[in-house]
Design an enzyme around this catalytic site. Structure first.
Site, PDB file in Angstrom:
ATOM      1  N   HIS A  72       0.846  -1.205   0.000  1.00 31.97           N
ATOM      2  CA  HIS A  72       0.000   0.000   0.000  1.00 31.97           C
ATOM      3  C   HIS A  72       0.876   1.248   0.000  1.00 31.97           C
ATOM      4  O   HIS A  72       1.751   1.391   0.841  1.00 31.97           O
ATOM      5  CB  HIS A  72      -0.923   0.017   1.222  1.00 31.97           C
ATOM      6  CG  HIS A  72      -2.100  -0.893   1.083  1.00 31.97           C
ATOM      7  ND1 HIS A  72      -3.273  -0.719   1.775  1.00 31.97           N
ATOM      8  CD2 HIS A  72      -2.289  -1.989   0.307  1.00 31.97           C
ATOM      9  CE1 HIS A  72      -4.134  -1.673   1.434  1.00 31.97           C
ATOM     10  NE2 HIS A  72      -3.550  -2.457   0.554  1.00 31.97           N
ATOM     11  N   TYR A 201      -9.169   5.334   7.544  1.00 37.37           N
ATOM     12  CA  TYR A 201      -9.246   5.676   8.967  1.00 37.37           C
ATOM     13  C   TYR A 201     -10.294   6.777   9.094  1.00 37.37           C
ATOM     14  O   TYR A 201     -10.118   7.857   8.512  1.00 37.37           O
ATOM     15  CB  TYR A 201      -7.900   6.197   9.486  1.00 37.37           C
ATOM     16  CG  TYR A 201      -6.831   5.135   9.643  1.00 37.37           C
ATOM     17  CD1 TYR A 201      -6.025   4.755   8.565  1.00 37.37           C
ATOM     18  CD2 TYR A 201      -6.615   4.505  10.871  1.00 37.37           C
ATOM     19  CE1 TYR A 201      -5.039   3.789   8.714  1.00 37.37           C
ATOM     20  CE2 TYR A 201      -5.626   3.533  11.024  1.00 37.37           C
ATOM     21  CZ  TYR A 201      -4.844   3.175   9.945  1.00 37.37           C
ATOM     22  OH  TYR A 201      -3.869   2.226  10.092  1.00 37.37           O
ATOM     23  N   PRO A 293      -3.891   0.349  18.785  1.00 36.58           N
ATOM     24  CA  PRO A 293      -3.593  -0.131  17.423  1.00 36.58           C
ATOM     25  C   PRO A 293      -3.752   0.901  16.302  1.00 36.58           C
ATOM     26  O   PRO A 293      -3.403   0.613  15.154  1.00 36.58           O
ATOM     27  CB  PRO A 293      -4.576  -1.294  17.231  1.00 36.58           C
ATOM     28  CG  PRO A 293      -5.645  -1.074  18.234  1.00 36.58           C
ATOM     29  CD  PRO A 293      -5.050  -0.331  19.378  1.00 36.58           C
ATOM     30  N   LYS A 297       1.411   0.039  15.028  1.00 36.71           N
ATOM     31  CA  LYS A 297       2.829  -0.007  15.427  1.00 36.71           C
ATOM     32  C   LYS A 297       3.223  -1.227  16.271  1.00 36.71           C
ATOM     33  O   LYS A 297       4.413  -1.536  16.397  1.00 36.71           O
ATOM     34  CB  LYS A 297       3.191   1.259  16.229  1.00 36.71           C
ATOM     35  CG  LYS A 297       3.302   2.507  15.377  1.00 36.71           C
ATOM     36  CD  LYS A 297       4.595   2.536  14.593  1.00 36.71           C
ATOM     37  CE  LYS A 297       4.570   3.499  13.438  1.00 36.71           C
ATOM     38  NZ  LYS A 297       4.156   2.923  12.152  1.00 36.71           N
ATOM     39  N   TYR A 385       3.932   6.852  10.067  1.00 37.58           N
ATOM     40  CA  TYR A 385       3.130   5.674   9.713  1.00 37.58           C
ATOM     41  C   TYR A 385       3.978   4.614   9.005  1.00 37.58           C
ATOM     42  O   TYR A 385       3.853   3.421   9.294  1.00 37.58           O
ATOM     43  CB  TYR A 385       1.947   6.106   8.832  1.00 37.58           C
ATOM     44  CG  TYR A 385       0.917   5.007   8.662  1.00 37.58           C
ATOM     45  CD1 TYR A 385      -0.089   4.815   9.614  1.00 37.58           C
ATOM     46  CD2 TYR A 385       0.942   4.162   7.561  1.00 37.58           C
ATOM     47  CE1 TYR A 385      -1.031   3.805   9.472  1.00 37.58           C
ATOM     48  CE2 TYR A 385       0.006   3.144   7.411  1.00 37.58           C
ATOM     49  CZ  TYR A 385      -0.978   2.974   8.372  1.00 37.58           C
ATOM     50  OH  TYR A 385      -1.902   1.968   8.229  1.00 37.58           O
TER      51      TYR A 385
HETATM   52  P1  RFL Z   1       1.874 -11.915  21.564  1.00 34.49           P
HETATM   53  O1  RFL Z   1       1.403 -11.984  20.170  1.00 34.49           O
HETATM   54  O2  RFL Z   1       0.908 -11.574  22.636  1.00 34.49           O
HETATM   55  O3  RFL Z   1       2.518 -13.345  21.891  1.00 34.49           O
HETATM   56  C1  RFL Z   1       2.912 -13.722  23.204  1.00 34.49           C
HETATM   57  C2  RFL Z   1       2.854 -15.229  23.321  1.00 34.49           C
HETATM   58  O4  RFL Z   1       3.302 -15.619  24.629  1.00 34.49           O
HETATM   59  C3  RFL Z   1       2.429 -16.637  25.125  1.00 34.49           C
HETATM   60  N1  RFL Z   1       2.483 -16.650  26.599  1.00 34.49           N
HETATM   61  C4  RFL Z   1       3.114 -17.586  27.329  1.00 34.49           C
HETATM   62  N2  RFL Z   1       3.814 -18.668  26.966  1.00 34.49           N
HETATM   63  C5  RFL Z   1       4.326 -19.428  27.965  1.00 34.49           C
HETATM   64  N3  RFL Z   1       4.149 -19.161  29.285  1.00 34.49           N
HETATM   65  C6  RFL Z   1       3.463 -18.077  29.686  1.00 34.49           C
HETATM   66  N4  RFL Z   1       3.282 -17.823  30.984  1.00 34.49           N
HETATM   67  C7  RFL Z   1       2.912 -17.238  28.680  1.00 34.49           C
HETATM   68  N5  RFL Z   1       2.179 -16.095  28.719  1.00 34.49           N
HETATM   69  C8  RFL Z   1       1.923 -15.749  27.448  1.00 34.49           C
HETATM   70  C9  RFL Z   1       1.072 -16.250  24.564  1.00 34.49           C
HETATM   71  O5  RFL Z   1       0.184 -17.374  24.533  1.00 34.49           O
HETATM   72  C10 RFL Z   1       1.437 -15.761  23.167  1.00 34.49           C
HETATM   73  O6  RFL Z   1       1.409 -16.789  22.200  1.00 34.49           O
HETATM   74  O7  RFL Z   1       3.115 -10.909  21.725  1.00 34.49           O
HETATM   75  P2  RFL Z   1       4.288 -10.594  20.677  1.00 34.49           P
HETATM   76  O8  RFL Z   1       4.856 -11.865  20.099  1.00 34.49           O
HETATM   77  O9  RFL Z   1       5.186  -9.642  21.357  1.00 34.49           O
HETATM   78  O10 RFL Z   1       3.591  -9.865  19.437  1.00 34.49           O
HETATM   79  C11 RFL Z   1       3.016  -8.585  19.576  1.00 34.49           C
HETATM   80  C12 RFL Z   1       1.846  -8.414  18.612  1.00 34.49           C
HETATM   81  O11 RFL Z   1       0.966  -9.502  18.785  1.00 34.49           O
HETATM   82  C13 RFL Z   1       1.083  -7.092  18.831  1.00 34.49           C
HETATM   83  O12 RFL Z   1       1.970  -6.041  19.120  1.00 34.49           O
HETATM   84  C14 RFL Z   1       0.248  -6.684  17.592  1.00 34.49           C
HETATM   85  O13 RFL Z   1      -0.751  -7.620  17.342  1.00 34.49           O
HETATM   86  C15 RFL Z   1      -0.384  -5.297  17.801  1.00 34.49           C
HETATM   87  N6  RFL Z   1      -1.281  -4.895  16.706  1.00 34.49           N
HETATM   88  C16 RFL Z   1      -0.774  -4.342  15.541  1.00 34.49           C
HETATM   89  N7  RFL Z   1       0.557  -4.218  15.371  1.00 34.49           N
HETATM   90  C17 RFL Z   1       1.065  -3.739  14.189  1.00 34.49           C
HETATM   91  O14 RFL Z   1       2.300  -3.610  14.064  1.00 34.49           O
HETATM   92  N8  RFL Z   1       0.257  -3.399  13.116  1.00 34.49           N
HETATM   93  C18 RFL Z   1      -1.100  -3.510  13.210  1.00 34.49           C
HETATM   94  O15 RFL Z   1      -1.782  -3.257  12.225  1.00 34.49           O
HETATM   95  C19 RFL Z   1      -1.666  -3.969  14.468  1.00 34.49           C
HETATM   96  N9  RFL Z   1      -2.982  -4.104  14.602  1.00 34.49           N
HETATM   97  C20 RFL Z   1      -2.666  -5.043  16.841  1.00 34.49           C
HETATM   98  C21 RFL Z   1      -3.510  -4.621  15.762  1.00 34.49           C
HETATM   99  C22 RFL Z   1      -3.236  -5.596  17.996  1.00 34.49           C
HETATM  100  C23 RFL Z   1      -4.598  -5.721  18.090  1.00 34.49           C
HETATM  101  N10 RFL Z   1      -5.134  -6.301  19.281  1.00 34.49           N
HETATM  102  C24 RFL Z   1      -6.026  -7.395  19.286  1.00 34.49           C
HETATM  103  C25 RFL Z   1      -4.560  -5.939  20.552  1.00 34.49           C
HETATM  104  C26 RFL Z   1      -4.875  -4.741  15.868  1.00 34.49           C
HETATM  105  C27 RFL Z   1      -5.432  -5.257  17.030  1.00 34.49           C
HETATM  106  C28 RFL Z   1      -6.939  -5.304  17.107  1.00 34.49           C
HETATM  107  C1  PHB Z   2      -5.604  -4.469  10.753  1.00 34.75           C
HETATM  108  O1  PHB Z   2      -5.729  -4.705   9.546  1.00 34.75           O
HETATM  109  O2  PHB Z   2      -5.869  -5.330  11.603  1.00 34.75           O
HETATM  110  C2  PHB Z   2      -5.150  -3.137  11.204  1.00 34.75           C
HETATM  111  C3  PHB Z   2      -4.720  -2.217  10.249  1.00 34.75           C
HETATM  112  C4  PHB Z   2      -4.305  -0.959  10.661  1.00 34.75           C
HETATM  113  C5  PHB Z   2      -4.334  -0.622  11.995  1.00 34.75           C
HETATM  114  C6  PHB Z   2      -4.747  -1.558  12.948  1.00 34.75           C
HETATM  115  C7  PHB Z   2      -5.161  -2.815  12.550  1.00 34.75           C
HETATM  116  O3  PHB Z   2      -3.949   0.620  12.373  1.00 34.75           O
END
Ligand code: RFL
Ligand code: PHB
Length: 390
Positions: A72, A201, A293, A297, A385
């Site tokens: 994109h 957005y 989110p 980032k 961004y």
């Molecule tokens: P995770 O993905 O939470 O993984 C951690 C893992 O550790 C396990 N765990 C354990 N294992 C053993 N013993 C324990 N005691 C444990 N406790 C926990 C868990 O089961 C899990 O498998 O962390 P990690 O790897 O640091 O990854 C981070 C990302 O998941 C997170 O930052 C992103 O998803 C955030 N995020 C976004 N980030 C972006 O860069 N671009 C995006 O577009 C974006 N969109 C989002 C998002 C997060 C969202 N939510 C649901 C919070 C959109 C949403 C809606």
């Molecule tokens: C997504 O596609 O899940 C998404 C995209 C952009 C954002 C957050 C989540 O800022």
């Protein structure tokens, strides 16, 4: 069992670290409390910065992302019923982002780990971390009802916000900064064509909305909702109706609806832990910091931590230098605070805040109008961004 690096958590941070260490000939065992299928069922991030895609390439897992991911070069900002294009590529001297779901990144990393025969212990329960302040840390866990011990040189806490590693640090050794927002995001995934070829957005008087996507046939949408709402109480029809009301007339017309594949509510939070190193234990990704989110980032900051951590371990084992290990926390935090600032700012600009009333909306609209009219202001948005330089 003994390994060089015990990685706690098989989310994207833990799996990517494992892959980069493997490439460098460093041994690691990953302990994950959930099953692999459960980890893949969590629908999260969608937007990857170039720093992240470069790192996935370096880890040797970028092929499917380049084949199936969507590049994109901009996105739309919607306010007062009108959309304005933010041309990321033009504003940043050619930079773009990759839309490729976290689920797919995780799947690719899992497949690479399995193909290389590297150890990941899923459904490891009661994980506890010990003696990370001394020279010989170890991890205890239960697998199939049996207690096991993993001795290691280092522990990498990649276990997310609710993990055990950060929680094991004595209170006096850690400072936590936190802001909890008074709303959440209700996300819906559907096999319908995206409403627009880029992301939208939307700032609307009814609350924020985001139109995202996973492919030409799969859409991901989000709505700002009160924290008291329950995902189960939102029917698909109610979601689509509310989304339509937050969009502009053209998007409202072209939106294609369908049954949801997944629906869930995520709370929004800004959170940073300082420091990120405690003796021989290091925190990376959501274990150390959370962003709302809106700026996309979270996963990108996690990837940068993992880059610095893998470099630190490589320096330690291959060059016998502890410089990377010593500077890890400070290096990460510099970048994290900039990501936190941007995510907080973009969240504040785009959402309805219950306490700020009608004047809050007017001030946001004035800032948005300035943002799209001023090249300087658009450039600030665009360069954050696409991701600040390392
Ligand atoms: P995770 O993905 O939470 O993984 C951690 C893992 O550790 C396990 N765990 C354990 N294992 C053993 N013993 C324990 N005691 C444990 N406790 C926990 C868990 O089961 C899990 O498998 O962390 P990690 O790897 O640091 O990854 C981070 C990302 O998941 C997170 O930052 C992103 O998803 C955030 N995020 C976004 N980030 C972006 O860069 N671009 C995006 O577009 C974006 N969109 C989002 C998002 C997060 C969202 N939510 C649901 C919070 C959109 C949403 C809606
Ligand atoms: C997504 O596609 O899940 C998404 C995209 C952009 C954002 C957050 C989540 O800022």
């Amino acid at each position: 069992m003994r390994t060089q690096v015990a990685i706690i958590g098989a989310g994207p941070s833990g799996l990517l670290l494992g892959q980069l260490l493997h490439k460098a000939g460093i041994d690691a065992v990953i302990l994950e409390r959930q099953s692999g299928d459960y980890v893949l069922s969590r629908i999260r991030a969608g937007v990857l910065e170039q720093v992240t895609t470069d790192l996935l390439d370096e880890a040797g897992v970028g092929a499917r992302m380049h084949a199936e991911g969507l590049v994109h070069s901009g996105f739309d900002l919607l306010f007062q019923e009108t959309r304005h294009h933010i041309n990321l590529q033009a504003l940043t001297g050619g930079k773009q982002v990759m839309v490729y779901g976290q689920t797919e990144v995780t799947r690719d990393l899992m497949a690479a780990r399995a193909a290389a025969g590297l150890p990941t212990i899923y459904e490891a329960s009661k994980v506890t971390v010990h003696d990370f302040d001394g020279a010989q840390p170890y991890v205890l866990y239960e697998k199939d009802g049996q207690q096991q011990r993993l001795d290691c040189d280092f522990i990498a806490g990649c276990d997310g916000f609710h993990g055990v590693c950060r929680a094991s640090v004595p209170a006096g050794a850690i400072t936590e900064y936190e802001k909890v927002y008074p709303f959440g995001w209700l996300g819906l995934l559907a096999d319908t064509p995206p409403v627009h070829h880029e992301l939208i957005y939307a700032n609307s008087s009814r609350g924020f909305a985001l139109c995202s996507q996973r492919s030409a046939t799969r859409s991901r949408y989000y709505l700002q909702v009160p924290l008291t709402d329950k995902a189960e109480a939102w029917s698909d029809e109610a979601f689509w109706q509310e989304l339509r009301m937050r969009l502009d007339p053209e998007a409202r017309e072209t939106l294609v609806t369908g049954p949801s594949l997944e629906k869930s509510i995520a709370p929004l939070r800004s959170f940073v832990t300082e420091p990120m190193r405690f003796g021989r234990m290091f925190l990376a990704g959501d274990a150390a910091h959370i962003v709302p989110p809106t700026g996309a980032k979270g996963l990108n900051l996690a990837a940068t931590d993992v880059k610095y951590l893998s470099m630190a371990f490589i320096e330690y084992y291959l060059e016998r230098s502890s410089a990377g290990v010593d500077h890890y926390s400070q290096r990460c935090l510099q970048r994290i605070w900039k990501g936190e600032r941007f995510s907080w700012w973009f969240t504040s600009l785009m959402h309805r805040f219950p306490d700020e009333g009608a004047i809050g909306q007017k001030l946001q609209e004035a800032e948005l109008a300035y943002l799209v009219q001023s090249q300087a202001a658009s450039t600030v948005l665009a360069e954050n961004y696409v991701g600040l330089p390392l």
